[in-house]
Design a protein around this motif. Structure first.
Motif, short mmCIF file in Angstrom:
data_model
loop_
_atom_site.label_atom_id
_atom_site.label_comp_id
_atom_site.label_asym_id
_atom_site.label_seq_id
_atom_site.Cartn_x
_atom_site.Cartn_y
_atom_site.Cartn_z
N ARG A 14 -2.42 0.87 -6.75
CA ARG A 14 -1.72 -0.01 -7.67
C ARG A 14 -2.65 -0.38 -8.77
O ARG A 14 -2.05 -0.70 -9.93
N ALA A 68 -1.43 2.09 -2.18
CA ALA A 68 -2.49 2.65 -2.71
C ALA A 68 -2.55 2.90 -4.30
O ALA A 68 -1.21 3.11 -4.78
N ILE A 123 1.79 16.39 -0.45
CA ILE A 123 2.03 15.11 0.69
C ILE A 123 2.61 15.67 1.60
O ILE A 123 2.27 15.43 2.92
N TRP A 132 0.43 3.61 2.74
CA TRP A 132 -0.36 4.43 1.59
C TRP A 132 0.61 4.58 0.59
O TRP A 132 -0.02 4.21 -0.72
N PHE A 133 1.85 5.00 0.60
CA PHE A 133 2.51 5.34 -0.45
C PHE A 133 2.91 3.96 -1.55
O PHE A 133 2.81 4.11 -2.73
N PRO A 168 -0.01 8.70 -4.01
CA PRO A 168 0.81 7.55 -3.91
C PRO A 168 1.69 7.18 -5.21
O PRO A 168 2.74 7.05 -5.19
N ARG A 169 0.86 7.30 -6.35
CA ARG A 169 1.54 7.06 -7.75
C ARG A 169 2.74 8.03 -7.64
O ARG A 169 3.98 7.63 -8.47
N MET A 193 4.42 9.52 -5.75
CA MET A 193 5.47 8.99 -4.99
C MET A 193 6.58 7.89 -5.43
O MET A 193 7.77 7.88 -5.33
N ARG A 194 5.61 7.01 -5.89
CA ARG A 194 6.21 5.58 -6.56
C ARG A 194 7.27 6.23 -7.66
O ARG A 194 8.26 5.52 -7.83
N TRP A 219 1.93 5.61 6.78
CA TRP A 219 2.37 6.73 5.63
C TRP A 219 2.90 5.74 4.58
O TRP A 219 2.63 5.85 3.38
#
Lengths: 301, 333
Positions: B330, B328, B285, B324-325, B104-105, B107-108, B321
């Motif tokens: 954080r 998660a 992913i 999650w992105f 997720p990191r 993704m961000r 989804w």
């Protein structure tokens, strides 16, 4: 005779450079040189790995085929699916948990190392093996289906494959694209054999060498003599002296102006004694900053 | 010459040889059994002897001309280095780290690339939609015949409707759909979208754009026959997950493409490596989501025939989804 003719020492140095090696600096700061693996052995390891992964897939398919579930119509698809689920994880997990070695690489004594002088990371292993899907397996499968594609796709595929094959040839450390992105390379597994120290004991005090005797040769000649003497050890030497030993002893005697007689029977002992004295002399010189690379050390450049 | 005296490098070797051989035995053991095969005490000894051997090597290079010794020490230090700095990961650690933090990191951190990637596809869809309503023969330009499978402006509305609600009858047939799906068009689009991003974004952009064109044409065709809502439901079941996966794979490619185009203070090679850290995670992913989409398409889509439930399932999974992105990993551990 012109200077264009290489001395043996120069030839050896050039050969040494041609052998692809990678200098790695571990955190401890003492650099070590790894031999870069040849592309042929990597290809061999890749073929072995493909055979192994296909073997596993087949081993899973056979019980399924014998079971009452009728998989006949979807056998091809099931095969492709299992391949997908087994292949990429096999490479990633084996390289991660066996420290850069898949089974194929183990057999051919290769391993993946990280080029930054640290250990392999999960990221590096995943990166190089995901790129393997795009680099090796996708064009591979598409080549099998090439005759069904249009001309545009065939040309694209051809260019793709040519570029992928060219990359490892064009860089010094034989990295494929996945290796470059993951900052890894494949090296031959180092092997260590501790050979005996030839200068351990004084073979005879019959031969005394003076500084004038020892001033001729340098490191290269000394280590060449070392290689020769490892093939002709003092212990368990045969009764009859090998003619090359006699010839070499005569050659050295002439070069260094060693006047005392050396009987043929003692030629080997003479060589060992000379090696020991020469090594002690050169090591002492080196310690005081006078590094003698080869016998041309005193000549002006 | 006094005989009893050994030469300096011989003495050096004699004093340390036992340590080297002890190290070699430990390295042999570590190579055969993996780093976990050593006891704590052995592991500590390994690290200590490795540092001693590295020092020996540095010294030997200065004082010894014994080639056999130098080669031995170098290979010993290499092997010990590999044993000491072996990866210490466990399978569960790798997997949980990916799901709870790094995935997720990444993704961000890739928001720009994601927006660009989604934009490329939306743009394609919008243009195809507009063109279809001007002249519906554009449909044949955008959608290849094998993918259309008879669904086109010439097909009857009834045929199109049946396509949305009929499905395979058995488990094995569902599996076939699932697998056919995985190796079909969209997986290839995702893989290429990722791989082509490296070439300065352009081919990746075109691919996503073209994919948008096809979806836009489909949507326009069905909307033209008043089946727009049903198509939306049909597509939503797996499409929310699947199209997101394509966008994410494309975004991974864009991250690499940005690195090639705008490397900043780094060399292009280094910039690619840095961007690759996130791009690989996006690719993972995308693979995961494509698998999920394959399962949804093979099994869920034809089991659920109510459009409302299809919408709820498709967008519900989409929301999961997104959660999650967005949520998660954080907290900084």
């Amino acid at each position: 005779m012109s200077r264009a003719v290489m001395t043996p020492a120069e030839a050896a140095r050039r050969e040494d450079l041609r052998q692809r090696s990678f200098t790695l600096t571990p955190p401890e700061g003492v650099t070590v040189r790894f031999d870069v693996a040849s592309l042929a052995s990597r290809m061999g390891a890749q073929i072995l790995d493909i055979l192994i992964s296909f073997g596993v897939v087949l081993a899973l398919m056979i019980p399924l085929a014998l079971s009452p579930l009728s998989i006949g119509p979807v056998a091809g698809i099931l095969f492709a699916l299992l391949t997908l689920f087994i292949r990429a994880p096999y490479y990633i997990l084996s390289e991660l948990f066996w420290n850069g070695r898949t089974l194929g690489k183990r057999i051919l004594r290769l391993r993946v190392i990280s080029a930054d002088g640290r250990g392999l990371t999960t990221h590096a292993v995943v990166m190089r093996n995901l790129m393997k899907e795009v680099e090796v397996f996708m064009p591979g499968t598409m080549l099998l289906a090439a005759q069904m594609m249009g001309v545009v796709w065939q040309v694209t595929l051809l260019i793709w494959v040519v570029v992928l094959l060219a990359v490892p040839f064009l860089n010094r450390h034989r990295q494929r694209i996945g290796d470059i992105l993951a900052h890894t390379l494949v090296v031959s597994e180092p092997r260590s054999v501790l050979l005996s120290d030839l200068a351990e004991t004084e073979p005879a005090d019959r031969f005394v060498f003076t500084e004038a005797h020892l001033g001729h040769y340098g490191r290269f000649e000394l280590q060449t003599l070392e290689t020769f003497l490892r093939a002709h050890p003092l212990q368990g030497a045969p009764q009859t002296v090998h003619p090359s030993v006699v010839a070499l002893a005569a050659q050295i005697r002439k070069k260094i102006d060693f006047e005392d007689p050396v009987p043929e029977a003692d030629a080997l002992i003479f060589l060992h004694a000379f090696y020991r004295a020469q090594r002690a002399f050169l090591e002492r010189k080196k310690l005081y900053g006078d590094v003698r690379e080869d016998k041309h050390h005193s000549e002006p450049p | 010459m006094t005989d009893a005296v050994q030469i300096k490098s011989t003495r050096f070797r004699a004093q340390r040889q036992a340590d080297w051989q002890a190290l070699e035995a430990l390295v042999d053991k570590a190579e055969a059994r993996g780093p976990a095969g050593l006891t704590l005490e052995e592991a500590q000894t390994l690290a200590r002897l490795y540092r001693k051997a590295a020092t020996s090597l540095a010294t030997a290079r200065e004082i010894s001309l014994d080639r056999g010794l130098l080669l031995y020490l170098e290979s010993l230090v290499e092997r010990a280095f590999l044993a000491v700095y072996a990866p210490q990961e466990t399978l569960s650690g790798v997997v949980s780290g990916f799901f709870s933090r790094s995935g997720p990191r990444a993704m961000r951190a890739s928001l720009m690339a994601l927006l660009l990637s989604a934009g490329a596809m939306l743009l394609g869809g919008f243009i195809a939609w507009m063109l279809y309503f001007q002249d519906n023969t554009w449909y044949h330009t955008f959608v290849p015949a094998d993918l259309a499978a008879g669904r086109g402006p010439g097909a009857t509305t009834q045929y199109l409707r049946d396509g949305l609600f009929d499905g395979p009858e058995s488990f094995v047939a569902s599996l076939a759909v699932f697998a056919a799906y995985l190796f079909s068009h969209n997986t290839r689009v995702a893989l290429f979208g990722f791989a082509l991003g490296v070439f300065a974004c352009v081919p990746g952009f075109l691919l996503l754009f073209y994919n948008g064109l096809m979806i836009g044409s489909f949507a326009a065709l069905y909307a033209d026959r008043d089946l727009g809502y049903e198509l939306f439901g049909w597509l939503s079941v797996h499409g929310v997950t699947e199209l997101s996966a394509i966008i994410i794979a494309g975004a991974g490619g864009f991250r690499m493409g940005f690195a090639v185009l705008f490397p900043g203070a780094l060399s292009r090679r280094d910039a690619l490596r840095v961007a690759g850290r996130d791009a690989v995670k996006l690719a993972m992913i995308a693979v995961l989501m494509l698998l999920a989409a394959g399962l949804l398409e093979g099994f869920a889509r034809q089991l659920i025939t109510s459009t409302e439930i299809r919408l709820a399932v498709g967008w519900g999974i989409g929301a999961l989804w997104l959660a999650w992105f967005a949520l998660a990993g954080r907290r900084t551990a």
